[in-house]
Design an enzyme around this catalytic site. Sequence first.
Site, mmCIF file in Angstrom:
data_model
loop_
_atom_site.group_PDB
_atom_site.id
_atom_site.type_symbol
_atom_site.label_atom_id
_atom_site.label_comp_id
_atom_site.label_asym_id
_atom_site.label_seq_id
_atom_site.Cartn_x
_atom_site.Cartn_y
_atom_site.Cartn_z
ATOM 1 N N GLU A 117 48.011 -10.713 11.224
ATOM 2 C CA GLU A 117 48.949 -11.157 11.973
ATOM 3 C C GLU A 117 50.427 -11.757 11.804
ATOM 4 O O GLU A 117 51.236 -11.329 12.271
ATOM 5 C CB GLU A 117 48.400 -11.734 12.764
ATOM 6 C CG GLU A 117 47.301 -10.442 14.132
ATOM 7 C CD GLU A 117 46.484 -11.626 14.872
ATOM 8 O OE1 GLU A 117 46.216 -11.377 15.917
ATOM 9 O OE2 GLU A 117 45.948 -12.054 14.525
ATOM 10 N N GLU A 137 38.595 -7.965 13.827
ATOM 11 C CA GLU A 137 37.572 -8.829 14.965
ATOM 12 C C GLU A 137 36.922 -8.324 15.736
ATOM 13 O O GLU A 137 36.079 -9.778 16.041
ATOM 14 C CB GLU A 137 38.782 -9.681 15.875
ATOM 15 C CG GLU A 137 40.074 -10.939 15.064
ATOM 16 C CD GLU A 137 40.731 -9.487 13.948
ATOM 17 O OE1 GLU A 137 42.226 -11.164 13.930
ATOM 18 O OE2 GLU A 137 41.078 -8.225 13.967
#
Length: 665
Positions: A117, A137
């Site tokens: 990210e 995730e």
Amino acid sequence: MQDEDDKGAAIRFSQTVSGRLQNGVLLVVIDNPPVNAASADMRAGLLAAIRHADEDGHVRAVVVTGAGRVFVGGADIREFGQPPAEPPLPKLVETIEASTKPVVAAINGAALGGGLEIALACHHRIAAEAAKVGLPEVKLGVVPGAGGTQRLPRLSGLARAAELIASGRIVAASQALSLGIVDQVVAGDPTQQALALAPQLAAAPLRRTGALTVGSEEEAAIDKAVARILARARGQEAPAEAVRLVRLAGLRPLAEGLAEERATFLRLRDSDQAKALRHVFFAERAAAKVRGLEGIEPQPVETVGVVGCGLMGSGIAVSALNAGFQVIVVEQSQEAAARGHERIESMVERAVKSGRIDEAGRKQRLQRLTVSHALADLAMADVVIEAVFDDLAVKSALFAKLDGIVRPDTVLATNTSYLDPDAIAAATKRPERVCGLHFFSPAHVMRLVEVVRCEKTAPQVLATGMALARQLGKLPIVCGVCEGFIGNRIFSAYRREAEFLVEDGAWPQEIDAAMEEFGFAMGPFAVFDLAGLEIAWARRKRQAARRDPAERYVEIADRLCEMGRFGQKTGRGWYAYPDGVRTVDPEVTALIEACRKAKGIAAREIPKDEIVTRLLAAMAEEGRAVLAEGIAERAGDIDLVMIHGYGFPAHRGGPLFAAGQGLTS
């Protein structure tokens, strides 16, 4: 290379982040070993570095990289379950993307989760050939929480982003380039190329990922990708939510998508599924800490010997070839050796066809393979793993022969499922050199290996077994000696309770449906048929003489075996398999009804909640016994065995974790 005079003094932005100005480019280095985790200190330091660059007129551009072999390996596990610490990752990511100076990510190694990210927020991404990227995730029961679901689709497209995020799949740099996730891939360290490129980016408008338009795609292609993802999810919340958020990226402005992503992340973070998956995460790390192995170094292993080249032996051999070992496989005859070589070669070939390895990888593996019919060829093996017929006399005779062939320091490992490895070790003059390595079929696919600590196993031998399993890409779980070790012993209790349910009134297909709805890929009776009914039948016959006559015993499975119904391999087991399709068989239905009648059992309808509760309770009860007897070191080890060896849904945490959450009461 920059001259020393071109480099400014080092700037310390935090304990884990430092910078140095080089020809107008601020080189920011993240140094938070072992994986450069995105800890609070790291986030604060990187945020300070970006703000410094924006405010300092001497800085024309920024390059962000990681020290060592990792860019940023994801969240700091020490913060799991703790109150959030400032600054939050979304704030850092937004600051990077909004920077007035070009920010280039020099991705020197793994960029995972929050690490990717951060990279997605940079204005250009250069990756080393060895780098890997991904947003895993969902494997912790959450979704990316700092823009991953909104920025990745703007680079790779909706369908590909949905697949990557909802599966948690990690991809190599070359694939990341083809997907548009990175802009360049270079040999070696990407930092110097990033330092050269960064000032040039200042001359043109910055390419902010969040400002890009999501490309239009055919809805059918997206639906197809989503259907595959959700079929594999089997009740997990996070993959479905990841798909929803990725779709949102194509429908809503960035700010709305980010707000919804963050709200979803926070909601999932506190869910039961996330708690279960965090338990699994920490259990895997705890499993590496084994009593009695503190400070013990494993022996070096270069050559792995395998005796037996059936389905299990060939799978073990392929695992060892994939890990880079020299492999010597021995069969009992020249003809069997030829068939074994052909089997291994075909398994390697399938990996080529599926794209997992290339032609060069196939050749390298086969060059390291020797298949023979002479036990003497194992003389130089560092470890020998037997994978022969599960018969005590056969295995004991083999180990006695190996005792006179291999070096005194060679580790001998048995792959037995149910036999006593101490009895097998007693056939050698060096029982301290023997341990169990219980692989699960297919061995080149299944991740679990039970590493059995026999009564006389030397600590270094156990450590070597653990290290070898890890080198093979496996999850090693140490266990003590008992019939069935951890997994098969608990699975036997699961089988027994499933058969009790059938006698009491539930049908095999109802039990399978209930457990599949709970999250298992296959219900118990479908698994029995897949594995083959004759293995458990042989075990029950061995135990018959010592079985308590007062103990409840279900004879239906024995009757099926007497009828030649051994499962899928014979086309008939608990189910029939016309054209390979699992089908309820009236013959089995009639047999079950007859057995109930013979015992005077009045069948009743059993609701699926009771089915699930009873089966989970049976596993948990046996698991607690295994723990009390010291067969397993910790409850988490038992949960891992059942998850990775028997398909217990990871998002339920394993049978003992589930029991602690009240799912078995």
